[in-house]
Design a protein around this motif. Sequence first.
Motif, PDB file in Angstrom:
ATOM      1  N   MET A   1       0.755  -1.334   0.021  1.00 39.73           N
ATOM      2  CA  MET A   1      -0.018  -0.012   0.254  1.00 39.73           C
ATOM      3  C   MET A   1       0.818   1.254  -0.114  1.00 39.73           C
ATOM      4  SD  MET A   1      -2.777  -1.236   2.756  1.00 39.73           S
ATOM      5  CE  MET A   1      -3.968   0.186   2.688  1.00 39.73           C
ATOM      6  N   ARG A   2       2.111   1.356   0.207  1.00 42.74           N
ATOM      7  CA  ARG A   2       3.026   2.134   0.280  1.00 42.74           C
ATOM      8  C   ARG A   2       2.704   3.063   1.586  1.00 42.74           C
ATOM      9  NH1 ARG A   2       6.479   0.306  -0.572  1.00 42.74           N
ATOM     10  NH2 ARG A   2       8.025   2.091  -0.749  1.00 42.74           N
ATOM     11  N   ASN A   3       2.422   2.120   2.442  1.00 44.62           N
ATOM     12  CA  ASN A   3       1.772   3.051   3.580  1.00 44.62           C
ATOM     13  C   ASN A   3       2.097   2.479   5.043  1.00 44.62           C
ATOM     14  OD1 ASN A   3       0.242   4.720   5.530  1.00 44.62           O
ATOM     15  ND2 ASN A   3      -1.834   4.254   4.682  1.00 44.62           N
ATOM     16  N   THR A   4       3.446   2.358   5.247  1.00 42.84           N
ATOM     17  CA  THR A   4       3.987   1.446   6.401  1.00 42.84           C
ATOM     18  C   THR A   4       4.197   2.286   7.898  1.00 42.84           C
ATOM     19  OG1 THR A   4       6.295   2.207   5.781  1.00 42.84           O
ATOM     20  CG2 THR A   4       5.417   0.128   4.854  1.00 42.84           C
ATOM     21  N   HIS A   5       3.431   3.577   7.760  1.00 40.09           N
ATOM     22  CA  HIS A   5       3.516   4.137   9.113  1.00 40.09           C
ATOM     23  C   HIS A   5       2.601   3.838   9.912  1.00 40.09           C
ATOM     24  CE1 HIS A   5       5.405   7.467  11.564  1.00 40.09           C
ATOM     25  NE2 HIS A   5       4.238   8.005  11.295  1.00 40.09           N
ATOM     26  N   GLY A   6       2.994   3.190  10.779  1.00 43.12           N
ATOM     27  CA  GLY A   6       1.872   2.618  11.932  1.00 43.12           C
ATOM     28  C   GLY A   6       2.480   1.219  12.379  1.00 43.12           C
ATOM     29  N   PHE A   7       1.893   0.671  13.547  1.00 42.58           N
ATOM     30  CA  PHE A   7       2.412  -0.227  14.466  1.00 42.58           C
ATOM     31  C   PHE A   7       1.135  -1.019  15.045  1.00 42.58           C
ATOM     32  CE2 PHE A   7       1.384   3.269  17.069  1.00 42.58           C
ATOM     33  CZ  PHE A   7       0.898   2.988  18.222  1.00 42.58           C
ATOM     34  N   VAL A   8       1.579  -2.142  15.466  1.00 39.59           N
ATOM     35  CA  VAL A   8       0.549  -2.963  16.543  1.00 39.59           C
ATOM     36  C   VAL A   8       1.333  -3.073  17.835  1.00 39.59           C
ATOM     37  CG1 VAL A   8      -0.450  -5.205  16.957  1.00 39.59           C
ATOM     38  CG2 VAL A   8      -0.697  -4.156  14.824  1.00 39.59           C
ATOM     39  N   LYS A   9       0.551  -2.769  18.896  1.00 47.36           N
ATOM     40  CA  LYS A   9       1.233  -2.987  20.219  1.00 47.36           C
ATOM     41  C   LYS A   9       0.193  -3.892  21.115  1.00 47.36           C
ATOM     42  CE  LYS A   9       2.647  -0.532  24.386  1.00 47.36           C
ATOM     43  NZ  LYS A   9       2.978   0.735  24.980  1.00 47.36           N
ATOM     44  N   ILE A  10       0.683  -4.884  21.746  1.00 49.23           N
ATOM     45  CA  ILE A  10      -0.007  -5.718  22.389  1.00 49.23           C
ATOM     46  C   ILE A  10       0.342  -6.239  23.719  1.00 49.23           C
ATOM     47  CG2 ILE A  10      -1.326  -8.066  22.178  1.00 49.23           C
ATOM     48  CD1 ILE A  10      -1.519  -8.069  19.372  1.00 49.23           C
ATOM     49  N   LEU A  11      -0.461  -6.129  24.839  1.00 47.27           N
ATOM     50  CA  LEU A  11      -0.114  -6.436  26.071  1.00 47.27           C
ATOM     51  C   LEU A  11      -0.743  -7.803  26.481  1.00 47.27           C
ATOM     52  CD1 LEU A  11      -0.778  -3.057  27.672  1.00 47.27           C
ATOM     53  CD2 LEU A  11       1.558  -3.874  26.531  1.00 47.27           C
ATOM     54  N   VAL A  12      -0.043  -8.589  26.895  1.00 46.54           N
ATOM     55  CA  VAL A  12      -0.513 -10.070  27.769  1.00 46.54           C
ATOM     56  C   VAL A  12      -0.107 -10.167  29.047  1.00 46.54           C
ATOM     57  CG1 VAL A  12      -0.665 -10.993  25.196  1.00 46.54           C
ATOM     58  CG2 VAL A  12       1.296 -11.204  26.853  1.00 46.54           C
ATOM     59  N   SER A  13      -1.024 -11.024  29.687  1.00 47.84           N
ATOM     60  CA  SER A  13      -0.624 -11.029  31.121  1.00 47.84           C
ATOM     61  C   SER A  13       1.012 -11.810  31.103  1.00 47.84           C
ATOM     62  CB  SER A  13      -1.615 -12.056  31.897  1.00 47.84           C
ATOM     63  OG  SER A  13      -1.815 -13.353  31.354  1.00 47.84           O
ATOM     64  N   ASN A  14       1.705 -11.421  32.327  1.00 44.92           N
ATOM     65  CA  ASN A  14       3.005 -12.311  32.239  1.00 44.92           C
ATOM     66  C   ASN A  14       2.962 -13.674  33.100  1.00 44.92           C
ATOM     67  OD1 ASN A  14       2.822 -11.155  34.556  1.00 44.92           O
ATOM     68  ND2 ASN A  14       4.840 -10.057  34.772  1.00 44.92           N
TER      69      ASN A  14
ATOM     70  N   ILE B   1      -4.564 -11.934  26.508  1.00 42.92           N
ATOM     71  CA  ILE B   1      -4.486 -10.843  25.846  1.00 42.92           C
ATOM     72  C   ILE B   1      -5.268  -9.660  26.677  1.00 42.92           C
ATOM     73  CG2 ILE B   1      -5.299  -9.491  23.838  1.00 42.92           C
ATOM     74  CD1 ILE B   1      -5.100 -11.958  22.596  1.00 42.92           C
ATOM     75  N   LEU B   2      -4.567  -8.616  27.104  1.00 48.11           N
ATOM     76  CA  LEU B   2      -5.065  -7.731  27.970  1.00 48.11           C
ATOM     77  C   LEU B   2      -5.327  -6.109  27.228  1.00 48.11           C
ATOM     78  CD1 LEU B   2      -2.514  -7.931  30.970  1.00 48.11           C
ATOM     79  CD2 LEU B   2      -4.825  -9.084  30.506  1.00 48.11           C
ATOM     80  N   GLY B   3      -4.737  -5.793  26.176  1.00 45.81           N
ATOM     81  CA  GLY B   3      -4.868  -4.782  25.471  1.00 45.81           C
ATOM     82  C   GLY B   3      -4.244  -4.518  24.327  1.00 45.81           C
ATOM     83  N   MET B   4      -4.591  -3.788  23.417  1.00 43.97           N
ATOM     84  CA  MET B   4      -3.992  -3.471  22.079  1.00 43.97           C
ATOM     85  C   MET B   4      -4.022  -2.069  21.704  1.00 43.97           C
ATOM     86  SD  MET B   4      -4.036  -5.267  18.390  1.00 43.97           S
ATOM     87  CE  MET B   4      -5.345  -4.236  17.778  1.00 43.97           C
ATOM     88  N   ARG B   5      -3.025  -1.366  21.164  1.00 46.21           N
ATOM     89  CA  ARG B   5      -3.194  -0.132  20.494  1.00 46.21           C
ATOM     90  C   ARG B   5      -2.498  -0.399  19.258  1.00 46.21           C
ATOM     91  NH1 ARG B   5      -5.423  -0.008  24.413  1.00 46.21           N
ATOM     92  NH2 ARG B   5      -5.662   1.762  26.136  1.00 46.21           N
TER      93      ARG B   5
END
Length: 516
Positions: free
Chosen positions: A405-418, A424-428
């Motif tokens: 897409m020529r649109n690589t500016h972004g991310f996935v951030k995931i939190l899980v219990s340790n 899975i606890l949350g995502m941004r």
Amino acid sequence: MTNATDQYSFDVVVIGSGPGGFAAANRATDFGKKVCIIEKSHIGGAGVINGVLTSKTMYELSMDYSVAARVDRGYRASALSVDYNLVRNTVLEAAREKQYQMRSQIETFANVSHKGTISLITGYAKFKDAHTVEVDDQGKMLTIHGDYFIIATGAHPRRLPGVKTDGKRIITSDNILSLSKFPGRLLIIGSGIIGCEFATIFSNFNQTQVHLLDRSNRVLPYEDDDVSEFVSDNLEKNGVIVHHTAQLRCIREHPGHLEVVLDYDAGNSRVIEVDVALIAIGREPNTQNIGLETLGVTPDKRGLIPVDENGCVENNHGHTHIYAIGDVTAQAQLYSVAEFQGRLAAEAIAKSICYLPDYSNMSTLMFFKPEVAAVGANEKTLQEKNIGYRAVFYSNILVNRAIAMRNTHGFVKILVSNDDEQRILGMRASGPQASAYIVAVAHLINQGNSLSEVLRVFYPHPSITEGIQESMRALASKSIFKPVAFPKHIKVSEWKPGDPKTQTPRDEKIRKSQKK
């Protein structure tokens, strides 16, 4: 003013036609109720006019313009121009389209041949007693009797003490569509979601020099620092001038401009000149002058009405037939929350509740460039609650669909219990399609899914959601691309309460505040 008074009687009276009120009214018809909606202004409330739909329509138009203005994709649009009046007309057209859909539904159920019916009455409603409201329709007084009431009066932009709005040069979000042209210079006071969204919109059109006043050291202060920095950096790349740690001292009005004095935490001050100042510091509930005192209902210091889990008003002297939903309650001021609460109130009235809402994992969208989606917990809330977690950050730079897409500016951030479950606890997430796939992760959180369960799923290729898959694999040390090879684009971390190896300077602040 005429002295004539008309009287009507209904099973359910809904005060307000925003997302919550409209949903409540239509759900009540499912149970055969005779419903009345009372709306003082625009049908649809802030969900349609001067709120969600209009601002998001303007956002989409600004993003289209921003894409058309790009010159790095092998094509170039020539003689590109934009006219604010035409943009405004397109936004209003979208609002009218939704309003006519709502009116069509109401007119359909105004027909008494239906089991449930809806009547729409225009005017300002105020309780006279526990079963009666009086409606002022431009001088004509109507008395409405109801067996049940649902208060869905919504919210309005919060005013800034010491600053008087005039709707022309010093404005709130209610006045955006009253502008006649793009401001040459715009100051946005407030760096929360609303402020950052309008900063994105006006900077996308590239017709306005945008100043954003950020009283703290970062925008979106309730979000994790990496997310806040990501949004702030993108705003600045888009041309927004962000004034961090700045306080508004005053706005001085001159015939041709506004003179703004800013005081910074470092001790210095700065004077800037703008054409329009937009106050975007949140919203306040519309609970004034609707007769709550007649019911014995006392809003809290924020103006919010206390309700139980079904939406029934709590401190109302035993009046269990009165409900409150949406922005007038203590839950998040979100369209989806108001809509859910409206449906729940109608079900409670009919004694047919399907299920109660879980407010812990609500999905939210932030319309920036690029868009940001969020669900569940973030690091700040988990640390404040002393809940250990593991976190992974995975950049869209490594996702094939984003590359295509020529649109690589972004991310996935995931939190899980340790722990062993690794729930899975949350995502941004940010970047293309983030708003579309966030709800899938919300389902995973609500169902208590673990990391191992998610890794069994096949993800289509090429898709943006493969970033979710690879981030999960990175947490399990099974990713195709390794953090050691891409330390800036794949980051795995862990936080444990009381573990000095995982603590940050912020943790010391939390401990000190807890001691106090």
